[in-house]
Design a protein around this motif. Structure first.
Motif, short mmCIF file in Angstrom:
data_model
loop_
_atom_site.label_atom_id
_atom_site.label_comp_id
_atom_site.label_asym_id
_atom_site.label_seq_id
_atom_site.Cartn_x
_atom_site.Cartn_y
_atom_site.Cartn_z
N TRP A 169 0.82 -1.22 0.00
CA TRP A 169 0.00 0.00 0.00
C TRP A 169 0.85 1.26 0.00
CZ3 TRP A 169 -4.46 -1.17 4.02
CH2 TRP A 169 -5.39 -2.02 3.40
N GLY A 170 2.09 1.15 -0.40
CA GLY A 170 2.94 2.32 -0.46
C GLY A 170 3.83 2.46 0.77
N ASP A 171 4.74 3.42 0.72
CA ASP A 171 5.74 3.63 1.76
C ASP A 171 5.18 4.56 2.84
OD1 ASP A 171 7.99 4.13 3.29
OD2 ASP A 171 9.29 4.51 1.57
N TRP A 172 5.18 4.10 4.09
CA TRP A 172 4.67 4.95 5.17
C TRP A 172 5.46 6.25 5.29
CZ3 TRP A 172 8.14 6.33 8.86
CH2 TRP A 172 9.28 5.52 9.04
N ARG A 173 6.70 6.26 4.84
CA ARG A 173 7.53 7.46 4.91
C ARG A 173 6.99 8.59 4.04
NH1 ARG A 173 10.23 2.89 4.56
NH2 ARG A 173 11.73 2.30 6.18
N ALA A 174 6.08 8.24 3.12
CA ALA A 174 5.45 9.25 2.26
C ALA A 174 4.15 9.76 2.86
CB ALA A 174 5.19 8.66 0.88
N GLY A 175 3.90 9.47 4.13
CA GLY A 175 2.67 9.89 4.79
C GLY A 175 2.37 11.36 4.57
N LEU A 176 1.11 11.68 4.37
CA LEU A 176 0.70 13.05 4.07
C LEU A 176 1.14 14.00 5.18
CD1 LEU A 176 -2.96 12.28 2.88
CD2 LEU A 176 -0.94 12.67 1.44
N GLY A 177 2.00 14.96 4.82
CA GLY A 177 2.45 15.97 5.77
C GLY A 177 3.47 15.47 6.79
N MET A 290 0.12 2.48 10.94
CA MET A 290 1.16 2.92 10.01
C MET A 290 0.86 2.47 8.58
SD MET A 290 4.72 2.66 12.21
CE MET A 290 5.68 3.28 10.82
N LEU A 291 0.27 1.29 8.44
CA LEU A 291 -0.12 0.82 7.11
C LEU A 291 -1.18 1.75 6.51
CD1 LEU A 291 -0.07 -1.36 4.88
CD2 LEU A 291 -1.81 -2.59 6.19
N LEU A 292 -2.15 2.16 7.31
CA LEU A 292 -3.17 3.07 6.81
C LEU A 292 -2.60 4.45 6.47
CD1 LEU A 292 -6.17 2.21 9.15
CD2 LEU A 292 -5.91 1.61 6.74
N THR A 293 -1.58 4.86 7.21
CA THR A 293 -0.91 6.12 6.89
C THR A 293 -0.28 6.05 5.50
OG1 THR A 293 -0.47 6.49 9.24
CG2 THR A 293 0.85 7.75 7.68
N ALA A 294 0.30 4.90 5.18
CA ALA A 294 0.85 4.68 3.84
C ALA A 294 -0.27 4.64 2.81
CB ALA A 294 1.65 3.39 3.81
N TRP A 295 -1.38 3.97 3.15
CA TRP A 295 -2.50 3.83 2.20
C TRP A 295 -3.09 5.19 1.85
CZ3 TRP A 295 -7.66 4.99 1.81
CH2 TRP A 295 -8.40 4.29 0.84
N LEU A 296 -3.26 6.06 2.82
CA LEU A 296 -3.82 7.38 2.54
C LEU A 296 -2.93 8.16 1.57
CD1 LEU A 296 -5.03 8.43 6.10
CD2 LEU A 296 -6.47 7.76 4.16
N ALA A 297 -1.61 8.01 1.73
CA ALA A 297 -0.69 8.72 0.84
C ALA A 297 -0.75 8.18 -0.59
CB ALA A 297 0.73 8.62 1.39
N SER A 298 -0.89 6.86 -0.72
CA SER A 298 -0.89 6.24 -2.05
C SER A 298 -2.28 6.21 -2.68
CB SER A 298 -0.33 4.82 -1.97
OG SER A 298 -1.12 4.00 -1.14
N HIS A 299 -3.31 6.59 -1.92
CA HIS A 299 -4.68 6.62 -2.44
C HIS A 299 -5.28 8.01 -2.18
CE1 HIS A 299 -3.87 2.35 -2.12
NE2 HIS A 299 -4.95 2.09 -2.82
N SER A 300 -4.52 9.02 -2.53
CA SER A 300 -4.94 10.40 -2.24
C SER A 300 -6.17 10.82 -3.03
CB SER A 300 -3.79 11.37 -2.52
OG SER A 300 -3.36 11.26 -3.87
N ASP A 301 -6.59 9.98 -4.03
CA ASP A 301 -7.78 10.32 -4.81
C ASP A 301 -9.06 9.88 -4.12
OD1 ASP A 301 -7.02 7.62 -5.16
OD2 ASP A 301 -8.12 7.47 -7.04
N THR A 302 -8.95 9.21 -2.97
CA THR A 302 -10.15 8.73 -2.29
C THR A 302 -10.73 9.79 -1.36
OG1 THR A 302 -8.92 7.79 -0.42
CG2 THR A 302 -9.26 6.37 -2.34
N GLU A 303 -12.02 9.67 -1.10
CA GLU A 303 -12.68 10.60 -0.19
C GLU A 303 -12.10 10.49 1.21
OE1 GLU A 303 -15.18 12.15 2.82
OE2 GLU A 303 -14.91 10.00 2.53
N THR A 304 -11.72 9.26 1.61
CA THR A 304 -11.14 9.04 2.94
C THR A 304 -9.85 9.83 3.10
OG1 THR A 304 -12.10 6.82 3.03
CG2 THR A 304 -10.31 7.31 4.58
N ALA A 305 -8.99 9.80 2.09
CA ALA A 305 -7.72 10.53 2.17
C ALA A 305 -7.96 12.03 2.22
CB ALA A 305 -6.84 10.17 0.98
#
Length: 327
Positions: A169-177, A290-305
């Motif tokens: 689900w992407g790299d947690w280090r890319a977490g939004l902000g 932490m996995l969800l933090t990565a997911w939000l960054a890699s799925h920034s097109d979702t309403e959740t993100a």
């Protein structure tokens, strides 16, 4: 990126394919959600039939992986393990249907409609978590005894797949902000999590086929009935990771201790929980966060993100600090 225009185009193309599932020309198609996949509700007033159509996200699951998910769903329904919508074949007997949508061929799966609503804060979440704990225990027992088909393929949700060398689900280090100081703290958290899961191990009583996404959004309650949907992330992981998935996006709330006690009490009505299993729950919750933090960054097109944004990352850092202090 999944734009409103793209969703409308997909919806129009999918509506033209509804006869494939025996739906009449009077049928309507409404957008439901976009997350890992995109879902629509088809309703045929003439036949009084409803189907949920799931358009698979390109490049995530292979056709064999999707077929394997559907095989497990059919098995848990046949064995009366859990209430969940049955996959519905098209007129040619296919469960996985390639359909041209918005200029590209996408795989679509149809499911029976299951009534109910997602539990919310106004509900008695502790009671529902007791039922969910028992449901999880039944799913785990089925997983342990079920003979996998020879063609069965699902992803392995281990540390490397979540936070390590092959992050699905992407790299947690890319977490939004995420700032440098937060990144350094979360690296310490990741190192501690890796140490703990390696010590816990992957024996057959601890690691196997799990739903992996039993969060509130994937529960449908009606009266005192609990239904489960969306096996799309099912795969091989730690059985007690299912609790961490269940508290997704509410893992920071004060009610967490009560929900954990209720979930464990429900689980123990079906199967035992060892001290080691219970002691691992905080680690699995932090791993999931932490996995969800990565997911939000890699799925920034979702309403959740868009809704959670950088605040969720900040909360992850705060929870990580608390986790390390409690280590």
């Amino acid at each position: 990126m999944m734009t409103p225009g793209l969703i409308e185009s997909m919806q129009a193309s999918l509506a033209a394919s509804l006869p494939r599932w025996g739906l009449s020309s009077q049928s309507t198609l409404a957008f439901l959600s976009h997350s890992e996949n995109t879902t629509f509700l088809a309703q045929d007033p003439a036949a009084r039939q409803k189907l949920v159509l799931r358009v698979q996200r390109p490049g995530y699951h292979s056709p064999d992986e999707i077929a394997s998910e559907l095989a497990w769903i059919d098995a848990v329904i046949a064995d009366n393990v859990v209430l969940t919508p049955r996959p519905v074949a098209d007129r040619d007997g296919h469960l996985l249907c390639p359909i041209p949508l918005s200029g590209a061929t996408r795989h679509v799966v149809a499911f029976e409609f299951l009534s109910g609503k997602e539990p919310d804060a106004s509900d008695d979440l502790a009671t529902w978590f007791g039922k969910l704990g028992a449901t999880s225990a039944r799913l785990h027992a089925h997983s342990r005894r079920w003979t996998l088909p020879s063609t069965f393929q699902r992803k392995v949700w281990d540390f490397d797949a979540m936070l390590g060398r092959r992050p699905l689900w992407g790299d947690w280090r890319a977490g939004l902000g995420l700032r440098d100081d937060g990144r350094r703290l979360l690296q310490r958290v990741a190192d501690e999590l890796e140490r703990r899961v390696e010590a816990y191990g992957r024996g057959e009583q601890r690691f196997g086929l799990v739903h992996a996404d039993l969060r509130l959004a994937n529960l449908l309650v009606e009266g005192d009935r609990l239904g489960v949907i969306d096996f799309d992330d099912c795969g091989f992981s730690w059985f007690f990771y299912d609790f961490a998935a269940a508290v997704s996006f509410i893992e920071h709330e004060p009610v967490m201790d009560l929900l954990q006690r209720s979930w464990l009490a429900g689980y123990r009505t079906v199967a035992p929980v060892s001290r080691d299993d219970e002691a691992m729950l905080p680690a699995f919750v932090m791993l999931r966060r932490m996995l969800l933090t990565a997911w939000l960054a890699s799925h920034s097109d979702t309403e959740t993100a868009r809704r959670l944004g950088t605040g969720y990352t900040d909360g992850t850092v705060a929870l990580g600090d608390r986790f390390l202090r409690g280590s």
